[in-house]
Every structure is written in C-alpha cells, then in structure tokens.
Design a protein around this motif. Structure first.
Motif, PDB file in Angstrom:
ATOM      1  N   MET A 197       6.804  -2.293  -1.823  1.00 55.41           N
ATOM      2  CA  MET A 197       7.447  -2.379  -3.136  1.00 55.41           C
ATOM      3  C   MET A 197       6.413  -2.679  -4.222  1.00 55.41           C
ATOM      4  SD  MET A 197      10.589  -1.682  -2.603  1.00 55.41           S
ATOM      5  CE  MET A 197      11.290  -2.162  -4.173  1.00 55.41           C
ATOM      6  N   ALA A 200       4.711   0.634  -4.938  1.00 51.89           N
ATOM      7  CA  ALA A 200       5.566   1.513  -5.745  1.00 51.89           C
ATOM      8  C   ALA A 200       5.629   1.043  -7.187  1.00 51.89           C
ATOM      9  CB  ALA A 200       6.965   1.557  -5.132  1.00 51.89           C
ATOM     10  N   SER A 201       5.656  -0.276  -7.387  1.00 50.19           N
ATOM     11  CA  SER A 201       5.703  -0.822  -8.742  1.00 50.19           C
ATOM     12  C   SER A 201       4.369  -0.614  -9.463  1.00 50.19           C
ATOM     13  CB  SER A 201       6.043  -2.313  -8.679  1.00 50.19           C
ATOM     14  OG  SER A 201       5.993  -2.901  -9.960  1.00 50.19           O
ATOM     15  N   ARG A 204       4.028   2.885 -10.338  1.00 47.91           N
ATOM     16  CA  ARG A 204       5.184   3.348 -11.125  1.00 47.91           C
ATOM     17  C   ARG A 204       5.867   4.550 -10.467  1.00 47.91           C
ATOM     18  NH1 ARG A 204       2.757   2.830 -17.337  1.00 47.91           N
ATOM     19  NH2 ARG A 204       2.199   0.615 -17.158  1.00 47.91           N
ATOM     20  N   PRO A 206       8.876   4.328  -8.122  1.00 48.81           N
ATOM     21  CA  PRO A 206       9.909   3.640  -7.334  1.00 48.81           C
ATOM     22  C   PRO A 206      10.533   4.514  -6.254  1.00 48.81           C
ATOM     23  CG  PRO A 206      10.680   4.119  -9.574  1.00 48.81           C
ATOM     24  CD  PRO A 206       9.215   4.374  -9.552  1.00 48.81           C
ATOM     25  N   ALA A 209       8.897   4.431  -2.681  1.00 54.88           N
ATOM     26  CA  ALA A 209       8.797   3.156  -1.960  1.00 54.88           C
ATOM     27  C   ALA A 209       9.013   3.301  -0.457  1.00 54.88           C
ATOM     28  CB  ALA A 209       9.780   2.150  -2.559  1.00 54.88           C
TER      29      ALA A 209
END
Length: 414
Positions: A197, A200-201, A204, A206, A209
């Motif tokens: 996570m 993915a954050s 950028r 999402p 993920a």
C-alpha cells in the motif's frame, strides 16, 4: 516370454532415484543441456527426462570424484552448498518453509510472508526514526544504499544477540530502506500500512496495489541466489543486520541479478523502434542473453511469472516479445519479463522493478541472516589456486639477467 522394454522417458522421481541427487541438480543438468527433457503429455506441468542421459550422468557420479571437483561444480547451479529451511525450488514449485509461494501470493502480504520465513509474529516495516542520512537529490537506489550504509556503520553486531531482538531490528532496518526508496511517510497511519500500500501510494497508483502485493510475495526469497549467499557470508562474520542487508542490496544491483528487468525494458524500447523480431535477433547477434526468458530451476517455465501475470492484461508489445522469444529461443518468459510488464501496465517509475525486488528480498535475506547467525559458523571456503607456485618464482628470480642500477638524475624533471 518377451522382456518388458524400459521406458525411454522417465518421470522426475525415477530420474532422481537413479541419479541420487536433489531436484535442483536434475534441473541444472537439463539447463546445461546434459539431460534432454520434454513436457509430460499427461500433465504439461511436469517434465519427462531422457533415460540414456540420466543413466550416463548417474554412472559418472558413482565414480570417485574429488571433494575439490564437487565443490567447484556446486558453486554454479549444482549441488547445495549449505543446509537451509527457508525456501527451495522443487518439481517446478517455489516453496517458503514448505508452503507454495504462488498460493501465498493469491492472498498474503509481504509482512505475513516475513512472519512465516522469520518464524515470528507478523512484523511492521516502519522505521522507529527517520533515516540517519537524508539525500533529497539522490535517486532511490542510491538513497537506499546510503541509508543502509549509515545504519551498518552504527548498529550493533548481530553475534551474541537474541533472535527476537534481531527480528525487531530487521523490521526497523527494512523500514529505513523503504523510507529511503519511497520517501518518508511521516503520518503514523501511513507508516503502519502494508508495504504494497505504501508503494501504491508513493507511486500514485492505487489500482496497482494488489499486483504490487503479489509481486512482493513472489520475490521474497529464492533459495541461495547470489545476493542471499552474499548476505549469509556477511552474517557469518557476526556483522549487523543492516550490514547484511547492505551486502545483499549491493549484490542485487548487478545486471545478471536484480537489474535483469532493466535489460527487458531496454529490449522493449529497441523493439518499439525497429520491431520485435529485429530487436530480438539484433540482441542475440551481439551475444547478449535475453533476460526475459528461461530459468535453470524452472525447466517448464518460471511459475512466479505466471502467478504475477494472472489478472494483468499484457500489452500487445509484450505479447509479441513473448511469442517471438519463445519461437527463437524455445524458452518461456520469466519473472524479469513479468516485472517489466507490470511496470508498463501500471505506468510505474522506470526503476520500479528493482525497487520491488529490493524491498521484497530483504525479507528473505533476513530469514537467511537469522538462520546463519543461529549456526555460529563462519563461511570461509578455500580457493583452487591456479597461479605460479613458489618453485616457479624462485626459478624465475634465479634466471633473471643481472641489470645495472639506474643512474639517478641530480635534479628532478617533474
């Protein structure tokens, strides 16, 4: 009564019984072309091995061989050189402490796999403090190496410290590396989130993920590969956990190891410019192996590649590379191909495959570091010396012509 003719092709179990070796040795013999193999028509996931080839190698192995010869062959895809309960590749499957890694990739997080490999509670990869050295102008890989080097210079040696303390320290060191590679996550909730996570954050993406989670699990460990062996050698000296992970990361950066996905990306760029078939042929004509294809431990194809690409629609360019490469090489695509495809599908940063590889493999390195530390043994093999002996040096000194001493100039000429 007609005698029953022995089958020409043998299943793995029969071949292993004849050779009296581990599965890895059988697969290595296939990859070197010493044993012919073909898919089993009744089960394409398994292979059959040519009886004559197996018997020839088995007969050779029964002969007397020096320990030097055995050790020399063991260092390259041969017999195992040390005992480990962390992971293995057996019959085309990757196992983490006996559990199928591809099955785990369907649902587990990297943190849960760390608990399995470390034989501990599920850790959280959040550094207790910010990285000791901040390099805002450094690329992620440089920042990661510098952060681990800073920890290695100050952390305590691992020798003599309890397993529980080392496990906690390893989780913190991995958190330090994650901060260096991805940038710090200052808010406590973000620091506690699973690593996939955070990736993915930070990127950028999402929607990527779950695919990132799957990749991390599949890359967590892979037997005694180059970086893992390097980390174990460092651990055997009693060095700190950070020093061991720094050794592993440094080894991983090589183009024949973690950097292989970059070669796949370069091949794809060339394919876009001149066409896939031409790009592959040009690559091979320059005697450059295609990093995207084949793996000695998976004669029927890299299972990690298949597990990672599940649910990912391959772009047409990657489909074409897979087909052209398979036709020209006779090999299936591997995990390096899958990582490059994952990065392309989700438009990840160019260095994303190596970042994924590095963060995931720290879990496996740590498991091996803990295992090596528990043995209390120093890994110190001997070299087979091939240089001149002392007799040759003495003879050369005796036969050397007498030379007059050089005159020294009275003044320097710079």
């Amino acid at each position: 009564m007609t005698a029953t003719k022995a089958p020409l092709w043998l299943p793995a179990a029969d071949a292993l019984e004849l050779m009296q070796v581990r599965p890895q040795t059988l697969y290595a013999s296939v990859s070197r072309g010493r044993i012919r193999a073909k898919p089993d028509a009744t089960d394409p996931r398994r292979s059959l091995y040519h009886r004559d080839d197996v018997q020839r190698i088995a007969a050779r192995a029964r002969g007397r061989r020096s320990s030097e010869a055995v050790a020399s062959e063991a260092i390259q895809w041969g017999e195992p050189v040390l005992a480990s309960g962390v992971s293995t590749v057996a019959e085309g499957r990757l196992l983490y402490r006996g559990q199928d890694a591809c099955a785990l990739a369907a649902h587990a997080t990297l943190e849960e796999v760390a608990g399995l490999l470390w034989e501990s509670a599920t850790p959280c990869f959040a550094a207790a403090m910010p990285a000791a050295v901040a390099h805002t102008d450094a690329v992620p890989l440089q920042a990661g190496l510098l952060a681990l080097a800073a920890r290695a210079a100050t952390d305590l040696p691992s020798r003599g410290r309890s397993r529980a303390v080392l496990q906690a320290e390893a989780a913190d060191v991995i958190g330090t590396l994650a901060d260096a590679l991805l940038g710090p996550a200052p808010a406590p909730p973000a620091r506690a989130m699973p690593l996939h996570m955070r990736l993915a954050s930070a990127w950028r993406r999402p929607r990527a993920a779950d695919h990132l989670r799957r990749a991390l699990v599949l890359l967590a460990d892979h037997e005694l590969n180059a970086s893992t062996f390097a980390a174990r050698v460092t651990a055997s000296t009693g060095a700190s956990v950070a020093a061991c992970l720094l050794t592993g990361l440094s080894t991983l950066t090589g183009p024949l190891h973690g950097g292989a996905s970059a070669a796949v990306q370069a091949l794809m760029r060339n394919a876009a410019a001149i066409g896939t078939d031409a790009a592959v042929r040009e690559w091979l004509a320059h005697d450059r192996p295609l990093a995207a294809f084949g793996h000695p431990l998976y004669p029927n194809g890299d299972v990690r590649c298949h597990a990672l690409l599940e649910g990912i629609g391959l772009p047409p360019a990657f489909e074409e590379l897979r087909d052209v490469g398979s036709r020209l090489l006779g090999e299936a695509v591997n995990i390096d191909f899958a990582l490059a495809a994952l990065a392309a599908v989700h438009k990840l940063p160019a260095g994303a495959p190596l970042t994924l590889f590095a963060l995931a493999r720290t879990v496996g390195w740590t498991a091996h570091v803990l295992e090596q530390q528990a043995t209390g043994q120093l890994i110190r093999p001997r070299a087979r010396y091939t240089g001149p002996g002392p007799g040759a040096l003495a003879a050369a000194a005796t036969e050397a012509p007498t030379r007059k001493p050089l005159r020294t100039a009275s003044s320097s000429r710079g």
